[in-house]
Enzyme design. Structure first.
Site, PDB file in Angstrom:
ATOM      1  N   GLU A 342    -163.017 -29.507 -51.324  1.00  0.00           N
ATOM      2  CA  GLU A 342    -163.822 -30.298 -50.379  1.00  0.00           C
ATOM      3  C   GLU A 342    -165.016 -29.466 -49.892  1.00  0.00           C
ATOM      4  O   GLU A 342    -166.047 -30.018 -49.532  1.00  0.00           O
ATOM      5  CB  GLU A 342    -162.960 -30.774 -49.192  1.00  0.00           C
ATOM      6  CG  GLU A 342    -163.599 -31.940 -48.445  1.00  0.00           C
ATOM      7  CD  GLU A 342    -162.708 -32.554 -47.366  1.00  0.00           C
ATOM      8  OE1 GLU A 342    -162.541 -31.926 -46.315  1.00  0.00           O
ATOM      9  OE2 GLU A 342    -162.199 -33.672 -47.567  1.00  0.00           O
ATOM     10  N   HIS A 373    -141.920 -23.533 -65.155  1.00  0.00           N
ATOM     11  CA  HIS A 373    -141.189 -24.543 -65.928  1.00  0.00           C
ATOM     12  C   HIS A 373    -141.937 -25.871 -65.971  1.00  0.00           C
ATOM     13  O   HIS A 373    -141.351 -26.900 -66.283  1.00  0.00           O
ATOM     14  CB  HIS A 373    -139.789 -24.718 -65.333  1.00  0.00           C
ATOM     15  CG  HIS A 373    -139.023 -23.433 -65.343  1.00  0.00           C
ATOM     16  ND1 HIS A 373    -138.391 -22.953 -66.476  1.00  0.00           N
ATOM     17  CD2 HIS A 373    -138.850 -22.484 -64.390  1.00  0.00           C
ATOM     18  CE1 HIS A 373    -137.834 -21.776 -66.194  1.00  0.00           C
ATOM     19  NE2 HIS A 373    -138.102 -21.475 -64.940  1.00  0.00           N
ATOM     20  N   LYS A 485    -164.203 -44.441 -48.692  1.00  0.00           N
ATOM     21  CA  LYS A 485    -163.712 -45.034 -47.441  1.00  0.00           C
ATOM     22  C   LYS A 485    -164.434 -46.358 -47.185  1.00  0.00           C
ATOM     23  O   LYS A 485    -163.824 -47.347 -46.771  1.00  0.00           O
ATOM     24  CB  LYS A 485    -164.008 -44.100 -46.261  1.00  0.00           C
ATOM     25  CG  LYS A 485    -163.251 -42.802 -46.255  1.00  0.00           C
ATOM     26  CD  LYS A 485    -163.572 -42.042 -44.967  1.00  0.00           C
ATOM     27  CE  LYS A 485    -163.106 -40.603 -45.010  1.00  0.00           C
ATOM     28  NZ  LYS A 485    -163.546 -39.812 -43.869  1.00  0.00           N
TER      29      LYS A 485
HETATM   30  O1  F6P Z   1    -162.064 -37.709 -45.490  1.00  0.00           O
HETATM   31  C1  F6P Z   1    -162.133 -36.346 -45.416  1.00  0.00           C
HETATM   32  C2  F6P Z   1    -161.907 -35.876 -44.018  1.00  0.00           C
HETATM   33  O2  F6P Z   1    -163.029 -36.097 -43.250  1.00  0.00           O
HETATM   34  C3  F6P Z   1    -161.510 -34.407 -44.012  1.00  0.00           C
HETATM   35  O3  F6P Z   1    -162.590 -33.552 -44.060  1.00  0.00           O
HETATM   36  C4  F6P Z   1    -160.724 -34.334 -42.770  1.00  0.00           C
HETATM   37  O4  F6P Z   1    -159.924 -33.178 -42.715  1.00  0.00           O
HETATM   38  C5  F6P Z   1    -159.910 -35.611 -42.869  1.00  0.00           C
HETATM   39  O5  F6P Z   1    -160.808 -36.546 -43.417  1.00  0.00           O
HETATM   40  C6  F6P Z   1    -159.347 -36.105 -41.577  1.00  0.00           C
HETATM   41  O6  F6P Z   1    -160.331 -36.371 -40.634  1.00  0.00           O
HETATM   42  P1  F6P Z   1    -159.985 -36.548 -39.109  1.00  0.00           P
HETATM   43  O7  F6P Z   1    -159.350 -35.303 -38.623  1.00  0.00           O
HETATM   44  O8  F6P Z   1    -161.304 -36.823 -38.439  1.00  0.00           O
HETATM   45  O9  F6P Z   1    -159.053 -37.719 -38.985  1.00  0.00           O
END
Ligand code: F6P
Length: 519
Positions: A342, A373, A485
Site C-alpha cells: 500500500e 510445505h 470503494k
Molecule cells: O482502504 C485503505 C485504507 O484507507 C487503509 O489505508 C486503512 O488502513 C484502512 O483503509 C482503514 O481505514 P480506516 O482506519 O479509516 O477505517
C-alpha cells in the site's frame, strides 16, 4: 532512476553478476559473511546471500546519498509534511519516543492507561453491572492488521487480568456472527477502530454489533457504554453515537498502516498492559535512532531497502517472500503486505510524472515451516527469481528438553532452506536438479517480545521509506484503493434496485446468476 551517477555502473555490475552463481561469490571470498553482515543491539542482518559485491554496495550507498536519504530521514523524524498529496505529515515516529513524549500523545496514553486499568481491575462494567470479559476490535487495514499481528505474537506476555480479545474485519459479516455467537452482550466491549470513521467495512460491522447489543439491553444509552471509538475524526465518532468519555484520538499525521503505535494499539495495551505497549514503542524508537544516526553501510533498514532496490531494479526480481521462523509471527507477512504494497505500490513520482522503472515487488509470505510445505517448491525449482527474507530468533518458546529440541529443529530448517536456495543441487536427473542461486537476507533477532517486535516492525517501515526515496514516490498516500470503494457503492445501489443495466456485461452476468439462484 537513470539520473543516478551510479546507475550505469550498477547496471553493468548486475549484468556480470547475473552470470555468477552465489556459490562462486562465497568460494571467491572466505570473508563474505564478515563483510556482509551488520548488527545493532538485538538484531543482526546477514546479507551475504545477496548477489552483491563491495562495489555494488558502494554504488547503492552512493545512490542513497545522491537521493538525499539522510535529509529525508531527518525530515521524516522532524515531522515535515512528507505526504504532500494529502497535505500531511507522516509522523508515526513521534508516537514512540517514550522518554520524551509529545504532550498530545502522552494525553492519549493516559486515557489508554485508564481504560486498561479499569479492564484489568474488572471495574469496567457493562449495562447489567457485570465486568467486561471480552473485547472485540472492529477495524480493517491498519486499524486491524497491526494490533492483530502484535497481540497474536505476544499472546504469551498476556497480563493475567486481560479480557479475551477478538478481531473482526471482514464486511461479509460471517466473522462477526461467529464471534458474537460465543459472547455475552452484558460482558462484551467493542472497540470501533477507524482513522476516518468513514470506512463502510468497519461501520457496517459496528452497526451490526450495535443492533446485537441493543437487542439485549434495549436502551441506546446503555448499549453505548459497550462501545469505545478510536479515530482521528472525533466529530464522526460523536455522530455515530460514541460517548465522549469513550473516545480515543489520534491525528491525521498518523497513516493508517502506521497506526498500531497510536491509540489504535489499544488492544495491544489491554493485552499486555501499558508497560508492554511502551516497550514496543521503545523498541521502535531505538530503530528510529539507528536509522537516523548510522552510516548507510551499517544501517539495517537502509540496507534492507537498498538491497531490495538492487534486486528489483537491477537484477529484475519481481517477488519478495517474507519467511519468519516462529509461529507467533503468523500475521507478520499479512501485516507487511499492507505496509509495503500500500505504501510503495505506486506508478507516479512525487512530481506526478509516471515512473519508467519498477517499484514495489509483489510481497507475500507465511510462517517458514508451513511455507516449506506450501510454496517453497517454486522458490527451489520454479522459473521465477524471488528474494526472500528469513526471520529467525535466537531464543525459542518455552523451556525443557522438548522445547530445546523444537527450537533446534526450527533453526536447522531455517538455515537449511536459505542454504538450499543458495547452493542448489546438481543432479543427472533433471527433476532432481536445483539451480540454487536464489538470494536472501537473514534477520536474526534475540527473541519475540514487545521490544524486539517493535524493532522489527520499525525496520520494515524504514525499509519502505528508504525505497520510496530512491523511487521518488510518496509512500504515505493510497489513492489506488479509492476507486474500488466508489464502484462498490454504485454496485450496491444497482443490487438494491435490482437493475444492473448500466454496468458492464461481466458484472451484469454475475449479478444475474446470483439473483436467479436466490429468487
Ligand atoms: O482502504 C485503505 C485504507 O484507507 C487503509 O489505508 C486503512 O488502513 C484502512 O483503509 C482503514 O481505514 P480506516 O482506519 O479509516 O477505517
Amino acid at each position: 532512476m537513470k539520473q543516478f551517477h551510479a546507475y550505469q555502473q550498477l547496471k553493468a555490475q548486475a549484468e556480470s553478476l547475473q552470470q555468477t552463481h552465489l556459490n562462486d561469490l562465497f568460494t571467491q571470498n572466505p570473508e563474505r559473511f564478515a563483510q556482509f553482515h551488520v548488527q545493532m543491539p538485538g538484531a543482526m542482518l546477514d546479507f551475504s546471500k545477496q548477489k552483491i559485491t563491495e562495489e555494488v554496495l558502494d554504488g547503492l550507498v552512493s545512490m542513497a546519498e545522491e537521493a538525499n536519504l539522510q535529509q529525508w530521514i531527518e525530515r521524516l523524524l522532524d515531522g515535515d509534511e512528507l505526504n504532500h498529496t494529502e497535505g500531511r505529515k507522516a509522523w508515526h515516529t513521534a508516537l514512540r519516543d517514550v522518554s520524551n513524549p509529545n504532550p498530545e500523545v502522552a494525553e492519549q496514553w493516559e486515557k489508554m492507561a485508564y481504560i486498561v486499568d479499569e479492564l484489568h481491575q474488572k471495574q469496567m462494567r457493562g449495562y447489567s453491572g457485570k465486568a467486561i470479559t471480552d473485547v472485540v476490535n472492529i477495524g480493517v487495514g491498519g486499524s486491524d492488521l497491526g494490533p492483530l499481528m502484535v497481540t497474536h505474537a505476544l499472546e504469551m506476555q498476556q497480563n493475567s487480568n486481560s479480557p479475551d480479545i477478538h478481531f473482526v474485519s471482514t464486511l461479509d459479516g460471517r466473522q462477526l456472527q461467529s464471534i458474537l455467537a460465543k459472547l455475552n452482550p452484558e460482558t462484551t466491549l467493542f472497540i470501533v477502530a477507524s482513522k476516518s470513521f468513514g470506512t463502510i467495512d468497519t461501520l457496517s460491522l459496528a452497526e451490526t454489533a450495535k443492533a446485537w447489543m441493543l437487542s439485549s439491553c434495549g436502551v441506546e444509552t446503555s448499549a453505548m457504554r459497550h462501545f469505545i471509538g478510536v479515530s482521528a475524526n472525533p466529530q464522526k465518532m460523536t455522530e455515530w453515537g460514541i460517548l465522549p468519555q469513550m473516545q480515543l484520538a489520534f491525528w491525521d499525521w498518523v497513516g493508517g498502516r502506521f497506526s498500531l503505535w497510536s491509540s489504535i494499539g489499544l488492544t495491544i495495551a489491554i493485552q499486555m498492559g501499558m508497560d508492554g505497549f511502551k516497550q514496543m514503542l521503545a523498541g521502535a524508537h531505538e530503530v528510529d535512532m539507528h536509522f537516523k544516526n548510522t552510516p548507510f553501510k551499517e544501517n539495517i533498514p537502509a540496507l534492507i531497502g537498498l538491497l531490495g532496490v538492487w534486486n528489483t531494479n537491477f537484477l529484475d526480481l519481481a517477488g519478495q517472500a517474507i519467511l519468519p521462523y516462529d509461529s507467533r509471527l503468523k500475521y507478520f507477512a499479512g501485516y507487511l503486505e499492507q505496509l509495503e504494497m500500500e505504501s510503495n505500490g505506486k506508478h507516479t513520482k512525487r512530481n506526478g510524472e509516471f515512473v519508467d522503472y519498477r517499484t514495489c515487488p509483489i510481497l507475500w509470505g507465511e510462517v517458514g515451516p508451513n511455507a516449506q510445505h506450501a510454496f517453497y517448491q517454486l522458490l527451489h525449482q520454479g522459473t521465477e527469481r524471488v528474494m526472500s527474507d528469513f526471520i529467525l530468533f535466537k531464543e525459542g518458546q518455552g523451556s525443557g528438553e522438548r522445547a530445546t529440541f523444537h527450537q533446534n529443529l526450527n533453526i536447522a530448517n531455517c538455515l537449511a532452506q536459505s542454504r538450499a536456495m543458495m547452493v542448489g543441487q546438481e543432479s543427472d536427473d533433471p527433476h532432481k536438479h536445483y539451480p540454487g542461486n536464489q538470494v536472501s537476507n537473514t534477520l536474526l533477532m534475540t527473541r519475540v517480545d514487545a521490544h524486539h517486535l517493535g524493532m522489527l516492525v520499525a525496520m520494515y517501515e524504514h525499509k519502505v521509506f528508504t525505497q520510496s526515496v530512491i523511487w521518488n514516490i510518496n509512500p504515505f498516500d493510497q489513492w489506488g484503493v479509492e476507486l474500488g470503494k466508489k464502484i462498490a457503492l454504485s454496485i450496491l445501489e444497482c443490487i438494491d434496485e435490482r437493475n444492473a443495466t448500466q454496468l458492464d456485461q461481466s458484472t451484469q452476468g454475475i449479478l444475474q446468476q446470483i439473483w436467479e439462484h436466490n429468487a
